[in-house]
Design a protein around this motif. Sequence first.
Motif, PDB file in Angstrom:
ATOM      1  N   VAL A  62     -37.704 -24.808  18.862  1.00  0.00           N
ATOM      2  CA  VAL A  62     -37.105 -24.746  20.061  1.00  0.00           C
ATOM      3  C   VAL A  62     -37.415 -26.378  20.405  1.00  0.00           C
ATOM      4  CG1 VAL A  62     -36.195 -24.057  22.464  1.00  0.00           C
ATOM      5  CG2 VAL A  62     -36.645 -22.731  20.374  1.00  0.00           C
ATOM      6  N   LEU A  63     -36.807 -26.829  21.030  1.00  0.00           N
ATOM      7  CA  LEU A  63     -37.066 -28.472  21.045  1.00  0.00           C
ATOM      8  C   LEU A  63     -35.559 -28.817  22.080  1.00  0.00           C
ATOM      9  CD1 LEU A  63     -37.061 -30.938  18.353  1.00  0.00           C
ATOM     10  CD2 LEU A  63     -39.083 -29.549  19.345  1.00  0.00           C
ATOM     11  N   GLY A  64     -36.746 -28.787  23.605  1.00  0.00           N
ATOM     12  CA  GLY A  64     -35.784 -29.448  25.008  1.00  0.00           C
ATOM     13  C   GLY A  64     -34.690 -30.889  24.564  1.00  0.00           C
ATOM     14  N   ARG A  65     -34.705 -31.414  25.669  1.00  0.00           N
ATOM     15  CA  ARG A  65     -34.357 -32.834  26.077  1.00  0.00           C
ATOM     16  C   ARG A  65     -34.624 -33.925  25.916  1.00  0.00           C
ATOM     17  NH1 ARG A  65     -28.547 -31.249  28.388  1.00  0.00           N
ATOM     18  NH2 ARG A  65     -27.603 -30.257  25.908  1.00  0.00           N
ATOM     19  N   ASP A  66     -34.784 -34.901  25.197  1.00  0.00           N
ATOM     20  CA  ASP A  66     -35.421 -36.242  25.418  1.00  0.00           C
ATOM     21  C   ASP A  66     -37.178 -35.888  25.110  1.00  0.00           C
ATOM     22  OD1 ASP A  66     -33.819 -37.989  27.403  1.00  0.00           O
ATOM     23  OD2 ASP A  66     -33.912 -37.030  29.060  1.00  0.00           O
ATOM     24  N   VAL A  67     -37.232 -34.641  23.997  1.00  0.00           N
ATOM     25  CA  VAL A  67     -38.643 -34.805  23.434  1.00  0.00           C
ATOM     26  C   VAL A  67     -37.912 -35.803  22.449  1.00  0.00           C
ATOM     27  CG1 VAL A  67     -39.156 -33.221  21.279  1.00  0.00           C
ATOM     28  CG2 VAL A  67     -38.429 -32.563  23.610  1.00  0.00           C
ATOM     29  N   ARG A  68     -39.094 -36.741  22.162  1.00  0.00           N
ATOM     30  CA  ARG A  68     -39.008 -37.339  21.257  1.00  0.00           C
ATOM     31  C   ARG A  68     -40.057 -37.367  20.039  1.00  0.00           C
ATOM     32  NH1 ARG A  68     -41.069 -42.502  24.819  1.00  0.00           N
ATOM     33  NH2 ARG A  68     -41.653 -40.466  25.539  1.00  0.00           N
ATOM     34  N   VAL A  69     -39.457 -37.354  18.868  1.00  0.00           N
ATOM     35  CA  VAL A  69     -40.334 -36.844  17.473  1.00  0.00           C
ATOM     36  C   VAL A  69     -40.593 -38.010  16.466  1.00  0.00           C
ATOM     37  CG1 VAL A  69     -40.825 -35.300  15.949  1.00  0.00           C
ATOM     38  CG2 VAL A  69     -39.436 -34.129  17.567  1.00  0.00           C
ATOM     39  N   GLY A  70     -41.842 -38.758  15.961  1.00  0.00           N
ATOM     40  CA  GLY A  70     -41.935 -39.521  15.514  1.00  0.00           C
ATOM     41  C   GLY A  70     -41.974 -39.517  13.944  1.00  0.00           C
ATOM     42  N   PRO A  71     -42.463 -40.181  12.886  1.00  0.00           N
ATOM     43  CA  PRO A  71     -42.612 -40.119  11.860  1.00  0.00           C
ATOM     44  C   PRO A  71     -43.150 -39.040  11.135  1.00  0.00           C
ATOM     45  CG  PRO A  71     -42.724 -41.931  12.055  1.00  0.00           C
ATOM     46  CD  PRO A  71     -42.872 -41.422  13.564  1.00  0.00           C
ATOM     47  N   ASN A  72     -42.854 -37.967  10.382  1.00  0.00           N
ATOM     48  CA  ASN A  72     -43.594 -36.971   9.348  1.00  0.00           C
ATOM     49  C   ASN A  72     -43.737 -35.949  10.763  1.00  0.00           C
ATOM     50  OD1 ASN A  72     -43.984 -38.435   6.767  1.00  0.00           O
ATOM     51  ND2 ASN A  72     -44.534 -40.142   7.639  1.00  0.00           N
ATOM     52  N   VAL A 109     -41.017 -34.021  26.312  1.00  0.00           N
ATOM     53  CA  VAL A 109     -42.641 -34.535  25.548  1.00  0.00           C
ATOM     54  C   VAL A 109     -42.065 -34.719  24.607  1.00  0.00           C
ATOM     55  CG1 VAL A 109     -43.757 -33.044  23.763  1.00  0.00           C
ATOM     56  CG2 VAL A 109     -42.774 -31.601  25.595  1.00  0.00           C
ATOM     57  N   GLU A 110     -43.563 -35.939  24.075  1.00  0.00           N
ATOM     58  CA  GLU A 110     -44.075 -37.231  22.601  1.00  0.00           C
ATOM     59  C   GLU A 110     -44.601 -36.307  21.694  1.00  0.00           C
ATOM     60  OE1 GLU A 110     -44.892 -40.825  24.154  1.00  0.00           O
ATOM     61  OE2 GLU A 110     -44.521 -41.436  22.304  1.00  0.00           O
ATOM     62  N   ILE A 111     -43.991 -36.566  20.982  1.00  0.00           N
ATOM     63  CA  ILE A 111     -44.527 -35.940  19.489  1.00  0.00           C
ATOM     64  C   ILE A 111     -44.840 -36.084  18.359  1.00  0.00           C
ATOM     65  CG2 ILE A 111     -44.947 -33.996  17.502  1.00  0.00           C
ATOM     66  CD1 ILE A 111     -43.737 -32.231  19.008  1.00  0.00           C
ATOM     67  N   ARG A 112     -45.978 -37.728  18.462  1.00  0.00           N
ATOM     68  CA  ARG A 112     -46.529 -38.824  17.898  1.00  0.00           C
ATOM     69  C   ARG A 112     -46.720 -38.546  16.594  1.00  0.00           C
ATOM     70  NH1 ARG A 112     -50.034 -43.159  21.585  1.00  0.00           N
ATOM     71  NH2 ARG A 112     -48.303 -42.653  23.323  1.00  0.00           N
ATOM     72  N   ALA A 113     -46.285 -39.006  15.519  1.00  0.00           N
ATOM     73  CA  ALA A 113     -46.318 -39.202  13.862  1.00  0.00           C
ATOM     74  C   ALA A 113     -47.264 -38.245  13.483  1.00  0.00           C
ATOM     75  CB  ALA A 113     -46.694 -40.376  13.537  1.00  0.00           C
ATOM     76  N   PHE A 114     -47.448 -37.250  12.663  1.00  0.00           N
ATOM     77  CA  PHE A 114     -48.316 -36.852  11.256  1.00  0.00           C
ATOM     78  C   PHE A 114     -48.681 -35.973  11.905  1.00  0.00           C
ATOM     79  CE2 PHE A 114     -48.066 -40.711   9.242  1.00  0.00           C
ATOM     80  CZ  PHE A 114     -47.769 -40.597   8.283  1.00  0.00           C
TER      81      PHE A 114
END
Length: 468
Positions: free
Chosen positions: A280-290, A303-308
Amino acid sequence: MSSVSTDRKRTAPIAAVILAAGKGTRMKSHLPKVLHEVADLSLIEHVIRSVSIAKPERLVVIVGHEAEAVEARVRTAYPGAVTALQDPPMGTGHAAMQARAALEGFEGDVFILFGDTPLIRSATYARVVETKAAANATLAVLGFHAVDPGAYGRLVTSADGELEAIVEAKDASPDQLAIRYCNSGVMCVEARALFRLLDKVEPRNAQGEYYLTDLVALARAEGGRCVAVAGEEAEMLGVNSRRDLAQAEAAFQDRARDAAMIEGVTLTAPQTVFFSHDTVLGRDVRVGPNVVFGPGVVVEDSVEIRAFSHLEGAVVASGAQIGPYARLRPGADIRSKARIGNFVEVKNAVFEAGAKANHLTYVGDAHVGADANIGAGTITCNYDGFLKHRTKIGRDAFVGSNSALVAPVEIGDGATVAAGSTITRDVSADALAVGRAQQVEKAGLAKKLRAKLAEAKAALLGRARDKS
Ligand code: UD1
Ligand code: CA
């Protein structure tokens, strides 16, 4: 309100029979085929999940090969499900017959589905019921136009679009083989007709099996009407091999990525992000590569979830920042604006609002207070080889780099732990704890040591020259 009447139509009783007795030989597996997983959920649970949205009054699963393992999974997924045994398997018609006792006294429509087609959407099932009702038909079949019809059963339709028969590829004439309208395996049959028609099925065909597909011609012979509903080929994929399983996984992932973006999630490189069936992901969540989501992850807005990064069984509250290269394990509870940085592993631990662990850290079985700062290389030593113990870190506490916090232990609010400390006893609020060897200084000793070492090296080189 007009919605009242449509609601009534939808609540016409439905039963579902899922056929899952087949061996799945081509999977080459000790595990029954329908227990293999797509996005961390077994194939049969995918089927149960989409059909259960139609609120079936009864749900029957036909089991055979490895019956107990399949039954156990079905019961946890759907406690009201009933299982019936088919032994030995003698075809899809024979499998459906095994539902007779479980459907005793049921009036309404019976859905017959396969346990190995995980991608069919609940809306597609709904369309089959609606079409059947609108056509006042005895039976409706979900079909699809195949690019390569291969071994699928062919739907034989009349000029005015009536479904006349389903012919298995192995029994088809060359003309029939040229038909590209195929049987998905999903059928919806009036309960009163189902077992009467099944009793008439005979194993007179190329495979010597009782074919469920014979119901179409049998219903028509009784004067009943049969209709076909066309669905998307991509949904109809049946998993027979590991390659099919990988294809189903890829299709599921594409669907999940699309759904996330439609709901306001930014995916920098969608093809490299992997979701679980329940992410489940909310609005404006940013998910990087991998980035990989295992089961049980809930991510709130912004929320920001950065790469790897790898997340599983974790809740991340709004405004938090995860990664790059972070690992959140089950029980990670990251509150708003907290930060979990690179090479940080969190397990069964709360990070209160604004708390930070930015580098190279393990925090397990712990509670970290608001705005606390955990320095690089901090380890909560939560396991003594037998039991797990908790660590509590107070609000605004500061834990210096390379500290070992030996649990059970508590660091008070506003306390500071000096870098390189091994903390074995509780630290009071606002106290400074230093748990490392004292630093000593010996004047000029480095210089003396250097001279001594240089002399020893020269002597060694001299001896080697004399020998050669
Ligand atoms: C079936 C259909 C075919 C259709 C295709 C779609 C028949 C006769 N053929 O063929 O028209 O195009 O699916 O994928 O229905 N099962 C049992 N007991 C049995 C046999 C099968 O429970 O005795 C179960 C299997 O576990 C599986 C499903 O029924 O979940 C389908 O069986 P399978 O043998 O794969 O059918 P197909 O030959 O693919
Ligand atoms: Ca099949």
